[in-house]
Design a protein around this motif. Structure first.
Motif, PDB file in Angstrom:
ATOM      1  N   GLN A  17      37.625 -13.016  88.660  1.00  0.00           N
ATOM      2  CA  GLN A  17      37.781 -13.364  90.067  1.00  0.00           C
ATOM      3  C   GLN A  17      36.458 -13.213  90.804  1.00  0.00           C
ATOM      4  O   GLN A  17      36.143 -14.005  91.708  1.00  0.00           O
ATOM      5  CB  GLN A  17      38.852 -12.456  90.697  1.00  0.00           C
ATOM      6  N   ALA A  18      35.676 -12.207  90.440  1.00  0.00           N
ATOM      7  CA  ALA A  18      34.377 -12.007  91.090  1.00  0.00           C
ATOM      8  C   ALA A  18      33.465 -13.200  90.857  1.00  0.00           C
ATOM      9  O   ALA A  18      32.745 -13.637  91.761  1.00  0.00           O
ATOM     10  CB  ALA A  18      33.730 -10.719  90.566  1.00  0.00           C
ATOM     11  N   ALA A  19      33.486 -13.752  89.631  1.00  0.00           N
ATOM     12  CA  ALA A  19      32.664 -14.928  89.338  1.00  0.00           C
ATOM     13  C   ALA A  19      33.132 -16.132  90.142  1.00  0.00           C
ATOM     14  O   ALA A  19      32.316 -16.917  90.646  1.00  0.00           O
ATOM     15  CB  ALA A  19      32.708 -15.231  87.841  1.00  0.00           C
TER      16      ALA A  19
ATOM     17  N   ALA B  94      30.859 -21.781  76.062  1.00  0.00           N
ATOM     18  CA  ALA B  94      31.031 -20.761  77.100  1.00  0.00           C
ATOM     19  C   ALA B  94      30.465 -21.261  78.421  1.00  0.00           C
ATOM     20  O   ALA B  94      29.465 -21.983  78.456  1.00  0.00           O
ATOM     21  CB  ALA B  94      30.339 -19.463  76.691  1.00  0.00           C
ATOM     22  N   VAL B  95      31.128 -20.863  79.508  1.00  0.00           N
ATOM     23  CA  VAL B  95      30.673 -21.150  80.874  1.00  0.00           C
ATOM     24  C   VAL B  95      30.435 -19.811  81.549  1.00  0.00           C
ATOM     25  O   VAL B  95      31.298 -18.925  81.513  1.00  0.00           O
ATOM     26  CB  VAL B  95      31.721 -21.968  81.654  1.00  0.00           C
ATOM     27  N   ARG B  96      29.264 -19.658  82.176  1.00  0.00           N
ATOM     28  CA  ARG B  96      28.934 -18.386  82.815  1.00  0.00           C
ATOM     29  C   ARG B  96      28.367 -18.645  84.215  1.00  0.00           C
ATOM     30  O   ARG B  96      27.502 -19.495  84.405  1.00  0.00           O
ATOM     31  CB  ARG B  96      27.904 -17.601  81.993  1.00  0.00           C
ATOM     32  N   VAL B  97      28.886 -17.902  85.168  1.00  0.00           N
ATOM     33  CA  VAL B  97      28.357 -17.891  86.533  1.00  0.00           C
ATOM     34  C   VAL B  97      27.963 -16.452  86.839  1.00  0.00           C
ATOM     35  O   VAL B  97      28.823 -15.583  86.934  1.00  0.00           O
ATOM     36  CB  VAL B  97      29.392 -18.389  87.555  1.00  0.00           C
ATOM     37  N   GLY B  98      26.671 -16.206  86.941  1.00  0.00           N
ATOM     38  CA  GLY B  98      26.220 -14.830  87.135  1.00  0.00           C
ATOM     39  C   GLY B  98      26.565 -13.947  85.962  1.00  0.00           C
ATOM     40  O   GLY B  98      26.819 -12.737  86.141  1.00  0.00           O
ATOM     41  N   GLY B  99      26.624 -14.519  84.761  1.00  0.00           N
ATOM     42  CA  GLY B  99      26.911 -13.754  83.561  1.00  0.00           C
ATOM     43  C   GLY B  99      28.378 -13.559  83.257  1.00  0.00           C
ATOM     44  O   GLY B  99      28.719 -12.972  82.229  1.00  0.00           O
ATOM     45  N   ALA B 100      29.278 -14.046  84.112  1.00  0.00           N
ATOM     46  CA  ALA B 100      30.717 -13.865  83.907  1.00  0.00           C
ATOM     47  C   ALA B 100      31.408 -15.215  83.787  1.00  0.00           C
ATOM     48  O   ALA B 100      30.939 -16.234  84.304  1.00  0.00           O
ATOM     49  CB  ALA B 100      31.325 -13.056  85.046  1.00  0.00           C
ATOM     50  N   ASP B 101      32.556 -15.218  83.092  1.00  0.00           N
ATOM     51  CA  ASP B 101      33.332 -16.436  82.895  1.00  0.00           C
ATOM     52  C   ASP B 101      34.202 -16.679  84.123  1.00  0.00           C
ATOM     53  O   ASP B 101      35.090 -15.873  84.424  1.00  0.00           O
ATOM     54  CB  ASP B 101      34.211 -16.271  81.652  1.00  0.00           C
ATOM     55  N   PRO B 102      34.012 -17.773  84.852  1.00  0.00           N
ATOM     56  CA  PRO B 102      34.810 -18.005  86.060  1.00  0.00           C
ATOM     57  C   PRO B 102      36.292 -18.233  85.771  1.00  0.00           C
ATOM     58  O   PRO B 102      37.118 -18.080  86.665  1.00  0.00           O
ATOM     59  CB  PRO B 102      34.159 -19.257  86.672  1.00  0.00           C
ATOM     60  N   ALA B 103      36.625 -18.591  84.535  1.00  0.00           N
ATOM     61  CA  ALA B 103      38.033 -18.759  84.191  1.00  0.00           C
ATOM     62  C   ALA B 103      38.724 -17.411  84.011  1.00  0.00           C
ATOM     63  O   ALA B 103      39.958 -17.345  84.021  1.00  0.00           O
ATOM     64  CB  ALA B 103      38.175 -19.589  82.912  1.00  0.00           C
TER      65      ALA B 103
ATOM     66  N   SER C  51      32.285 -34.512  87.411  1.00  0.00           N
ATOM     67  CA  SER C  51      33.369 -33.764  88.050  1.00  0.00           C
ATOM     68  C   SER C  51      33.989 -32.753  87.098  1.00  0.00           C
ATOM     69  O   SER C  51      34.424 -31.674  87.521  1.00  0.00           O
ATOM     70  CB  SER C  51      34.444 -34.731  88.572  1.00  0.00           C
ATOM     71  N   THR C  52      34.013 -33.077  85.817  1.00  0.00           N
ATOM     72  CA  THR C  52      34.554 -32.140  84.833  1.00  0.00           C
ATOM     73  C   THR C  52      33.698 -30.883  84.761  1.00  0.00           C
ATOM     74  O   THR C  52      34.218 -29.756  84.698  1.00  0.00           O
ATOM     75  CB  THR C  52      34.626 -32.808  83.454  1.00  0.00           C
ATOM     76  N   VAL C  53      32.371 -31.049  84.773  1.00  0.00           N
ATOM     77  CA  VAL C  53      31.470 -29.895  84.760  1.00  0.00           C
ATOM     78  C   VAL C  53      31.740 -28.996  85.970  1.00  0.00           C
ATOM     79  O   VAL C  53      31.779 -27.762  85.862  1.00  0.00           O
ATOM     80  CB  VAL C  53      30.002 -30.358  84.748  1.00  0.00           C
ATOM     81  N   ILE C  54      31.967 -29.607  87.115  1.00  0.00           N
ATOM     82  CA  ILE C  54      32.234 -28.836  88.333  1.00  0.00           C
ATOM     83  C   ILE C  54      33.528 -28.042  88.183  1.00  0.00           C
ATOM     84  O   ILE C  54      33.598 -26.853  88.535  1.00  0.00           O
ATOM     85  CB  ILE C  54      32.302 -29.779  89.546  1.00  0.00           C
ATOM     86  N   LYS C  55      34.563 -28.663  87.648  1.00  0.00           N
ATOM     87  CA  LYS C  55      35.838 -27.964  87.463  1.00  0.00           C
ATOM     88  C   LYS C  55      35.702 -26.806  86.484  1.00  0.00           C
ATOM     89  O   LYS C  55      36.333 -25.757  86.646  1.00  0.00           O
ATOM     90  CB  LYS C  55      36.900 -28.945  86.991  1.00  0.00           C
ATOM     91  N   LEU C  56      34.878 -26.985  85.467  1.00  0.00           N
ATOM     92  CA  LEU C  56      34.640 -25.895  84.518  1.00  0.00           C
ATOM     93  C   LEU C  56      33.894 -24.743  85.189  1.00  0.00           C
ATOM     94  O   LEU C  56      34.197 -23.571  84.961  1.00  0.00           O
ATOM     95  CB  LEU C  56      33.854 -26.411  83.315  1.00  0.00           C
ATOM     96  N   LEU C  57      32.922 -25.071  86.033  1.00  0.00           N
ATOM     97  CA  LEU C  57      32.171 -24.033  86.735  1.00  0.00           C
ATOM     98  C   LEU C  57      33.044 -23.274  87.728  1.00  0.00           C
ATOM     99  O   LEU C  57      32.806 -22.097  88.003  1.00  0.00           O
ATOM    100  CB  LEU C  57      30.976 -24.645  87.462  1.00  0.00           C
TER     101      LEU C  57
END
Length: 616
Positions: free
Chosen positions: A429-431, A417-426, A401-407
Motif C-alpha cells: 500500500q505504501a508503494a 518484477a515491478v518496483r516503485v521505490g523498491g517495493a511491489d505496488p501490487a 497504458s498496460t505499463v501504467i496499470k502495472l506501475l
C-alpha cells in the motif's frame, strides 16, 4: 432434506453474526423487545380464553358476585394486554430502525471493501466475479433488502409466540403441540429452502444476463442515451432486446423453481392433516366434557398461533432474499481473502507516509490480459531514476497504458518484477501511495470542485493552500473564477446550483487532483493522455509547465502528440510485440533517424499544413 435444512439454519446464523458485528447493543435490545412482544401475545390468548370462560358464570351470578369479580379481573388483564401490545409494537419499530441502520452501514462497508480488494482489478475484469458482485450490490440497494432486515424481528417475534403456544397446548396433551408445530416447521423449512435456492440461483447463475437486461432497460431512461435512442428510433429495438435478455436469464430458473415446489406441496398436505386431527381431538374432548369454554377459546387460539412456525409470507420472503445476498457477499469476500463478516484489519503499513521522488523499475516484465492470447508487453526492461521525466510514445497497442496499470499495482505481471521505490505496488500500500496518476478515462465525480481536487490528497484535503496550488499548476485558475460558488460548486448539472464542465476543463481538474497527490507525498506522477481535449498549443504549454513544477518528482508522460513531450529528459518508444525499441532524449532520437524521428516528422508536417491552411 436435512442438508438443505442445515444450510437454511446456517444462513440464519450468518445473519445473526452480521447483526452482532454491526450493532451488538441494538441487536440485544431488538431481541428483547421481540421476546416481550411474543410474551404479550401468549398472555393475551390465555387471558381472552379465561375471560370468555368466566362470562357465563358472571352473568348467572350477577353484578357483585364472586364470579363477576373473577370475570372483571380477566377483563382488566385482557384490556391491559391489548393496550400494551401496540406500545411494544411501536417500540419494536424504533429499535428495528436503529438495528437496520447499523446493519446496512456494516454491509455497505463490506461490499465496498470487497470491490476494492485486492488492489488489482483482475477479478473485476472477470465477468463471473464482477457479475456476482454487481448482483449483490443491486440486491443490497433494493428496498426489499431493508424490508427483509426490518422483518428479522417480526419473524423472530412470531416464532417465539409459537413457543408460547406450545407451552399452552402442553397443558392439554403434551405431545400434540410438537406434532402440529413439527408439521408447520417442515412446511416452513421446505418453503425457505425453495426460496433460498431460488434467490441463490438468481444471484449466481443469471447475474450476467440480468446485468445486461438492466443495462438495456437503463438505455430507455438514462439521459446519456436519450439523444441517440430518439434520433435512431431505438425504443422498440431496445425493448425487444430487454425482453429477450430477461426471459433468457429467467428461463433457467423457472424449471428449478417448479421442481422445488413439489416438497412444498407435500409439506402443506402434512400440515393440513396435523391441524385437522388436532381439531377433531378437541371436538371429542368438548363432547366428552373434559374441555370447557375457556379451554376451547384458549386452545383454538394456541393452535392458530402455531402457524408462526410455518410460512410467514412477505416477511419471510424478504428475509430470505436479504440473507441470500448476505451469503453471496460472504462467499465473495472469502474468495478474495477477506474475513466474511467483518472488515479486514488495517495493516500498520497503511498508515506510513514518505515524500520525495522515487525510482521506477520494470525488470523483464511480461503480461497478458486474461481475455487475450498475445501479451500486451513482453520481456520489458525499464529503469527510471528518481526525479527523471520520461515520455512513453508509440502506436496504439504498444503497451503504454498496460505499463501504467502495472506501475499502479492494478495488475500483477505474469513474469518479472515491478518496483516503485523498491517495493511491489501490487503488494505494498505504501508503494501505491507513492504513485499519482491521471488515466485517459479519468472519473468525473459529481461532487464539488474542492472534493474533485482534494481526492488526490484525502488526508490533507482541508488544506486550502494545497488545493489552490494544484489547481493553479494545472492551469485551472480561470475555471475557478467562472464557478458561481467557487470551490464548493458541484461539478454536475444534475444538481441544483451545479454546473458541468467542458472536456478541457475536466482534464485540468483531473490534473489538479494528481498534483494534489504529489503535494501529499506521491513520488511518481503519471499522465496518460491527460490533455487529449486540449489543442496542440495548450497541451504543449501545459506539459512544459508540468515539467517545471514536477522537477522533484519522477514523471511519466504518455501522449500521441510528440511535440508536447519533446522537453522530457528521456523518451522511450514502445512497439507492439517488441517492447522498447528506442530510448533517448528528443535530440538524440531525431539524430538517430529511427521510429521516433519518422513519427515526429510526419506529425510536424501535418501540423504545419494545418497552420498554413488557417493562416491563408
Amino acid at each position: 432434506m436435512l442438508t438443505e435444512f442445515a444450510q437454511t439454519l446456517g444462513r440464519y446464523r450468518l445473519h445473526a453474526r452480521l447483526l452482532w458485528r454491526a450493532c451488538p447493543g441494538w441487536t440485544v435490545a431488538a431481541a428483547m423487545v421481540a421476546l416481550l412482544n411474543s410474551a404479550v401475545g401468549t398472555l393475551l390468548l390465555i387471558s381472552t380464553g379465561q375471560f370468555a370462560g368466566a362470562l357465563p358464570e358472571a352473568i348467572r351470578g350477577g353484578a357483585g358476585s364472586p364470579a363477576a369479580d373473577h370475570a372483571w379481573r380477566w377483563f382488566a388483564l385482557t384490556a391491559a394486554l391489548l393496550i400494551t401490545g401496540p406500545l411494544v409494537a411501536a417500540l419494536m419499530v424504533w429499535v428495528t430502525a436503529r438495528t437496520s441502520a447499523g446493519y446496512l452501514a456494516h454491509v455497505f462497508e463490506l461490499v465496498a471493501e470487497t470491490g476494492v480488494h485486492p488492489q488489482g482489478i483482475e477479478l473485476l475484469d472477470s465477468p463471473g466475479f464482477s457479475g456476482r458482485l454487481q448482483a449483490v450490490v443491486e440486491a443490497t440497494r433494493d428496498w426489499t433488502f431493508t424490508f427483509g432486515l426490518d422483518n428479522t424481528w417480526t419473524v423472530l417475534s412470531r416464532r417465539l409466540a409459537g413457543v408460547g403456544a406450545i407451552v399452552v397446548l402442553m397443558s392439554w396433551h403434551w405431545w400434540l403441540p410438537f406434532f402440529i408445530a413439527g408439521s408447520f416447521v417442515v412446511m416452513s423449512k421446505t418453503y425457505a429452502t425453495w426460496l433460498n435456492t431460488s434467490f441463490d440461483k438468481l444471484l449466481q447463475t443469471s447475474a450476467s444476463e440480468l446485468r445486461r437486461a438492466r443495462y438495456l432497460r437503463g438505455l430507455l431512461v438514462r439521459p446519456e442515451a436519450a439523444k441517440e435512442v430518439r434520433l435512431f428510433d431505438l425504443t422498440d429495438w431496445v425493448v425487444d432486446r430487454y425482453r429477450s435478455t430477461w426471459l433468457s436469464a429467467m428461463a433457467a430458473l423457472w424449471p428449478l423453481r417448479q421442481r422445488g415446489l413439489r416438497p412444498v406441496y407435500l409439506s402443506c398436505l402434512v400440515m393440513a392433516v396435523a391441524v385437522g386431527g388436532a381439531l377433531a381431538l378437541l371436538t371429542h374432548d368438548v363432547v366428552a366434557g373434559t374441555v370447557g369454554l375457556a379451554g376451547v377459546v384458549t386452545l383454538i387460539q394456541a393452535m392458530l398461533a402455531l402457524e408462526s412456525f410455518g410460512i410467514l409470507g412477505d416477511p419471510q420472503l424478504a428475509l430470505a432474499q436479504s440473507t441470500a445476498a448476505a451469503v453471496e457477499l460472504t462467499r465473495l469476500r472469502q474468495e478474495v481473502g477477506l474475513p466474511p463478516t467483518r472488515p479486514a484489519d488495517e495493516s500498520p503499513e497503511d498508515r506510513t507516509t514518505s515524500v520525495g521522488a522515487v525510482e521506477v523499475v520494470l525488470d523483464d516484465v511480461t503480461f497478458a490480459y486474461p481475455t487475450r492470447t498475445e501479451p500486451a508487453v513482453a520481456n520489458l526492461d525499464l529503469r527510471i531514476p528518481a526525479g527523471q521525466s520520461v515520455a512513453m510514445v508509440g502506436v496504439n497497442g504498444a503497451g503504454k497504458s498496460t505499463v501504467i496499470k502495472l506501475l499502479c499495482g492494478l495488475y500483477r505481471p505474469d513474469q518479472g518484477a515491478v518496483r516503485v521505490g523498491g517495493a511491489d505496488p501490487a503488494e505494498s500500500q505504501a508503494a501505491r501511495r507513492r504513485v499519482a496518476v491521471i488515466f485517459q478515462d479519468f472519473v468525473r465525480y459529481h461532487l464539488s470542485l474542492r472534493d474533485n481536487v482534494g481526492m488526490g490528497a484525502v488526508a490533507r484535503r482541508g488544506e486550502q493552500q494545497i488545493l489552490d496550488r494544484a489547481l493553479s499548476d494545472a492551469g485551472g485558475n480561470g475555471l475557478l473564477k467562472r464557478l458561481e460558488s467557487g470551490w464548493d460548486t458541484v461539478l454536475s448539472a444534475e444538481y441544483e446550483g451545479g454546473t458541468d464542465l467542458s472536456g478541457g476543463q475536466w482534464q485540468r481538474v483531473a490534473l489538479a487532483r494528481a498534483l494534489a497527490a504529489v503535494s501529499a507525498g506521491a513520488g511518481v506522477l503519471i499522465l496518460d493522455e491527460p490533455t487529449a481535449a486540449l489543442d496542440v498549443r495548450a497541451e504543449a504549454a501545459l506539459f512544459d509547465r508540468f515539467l517545471e513544477v514536477t522537477r522533484d518528482v519522477t514523471t511519466i508522460l504518455v501522449s500521441h502528440r510528440l511535440s508536447s513531450v519533446r522537453h522530457a529528459d528521456r523518451i522511450v518508444v514502445l512497439d507492439p510485440g517488441a517492447g522498447i525499441v528506442e530510448d533517448g532524449s528528443h535530440e538524440e532520437l531525431l539524430q538517430a533517424g529511427g521510429r521516433y524521428a519518422e513519427m515526429f516528422t510526419l506529425q510536424a508536417q501535418r501540423f504545419a499544413q494545418v497552420d498554413e491552411g488557417s493562416g491563408g
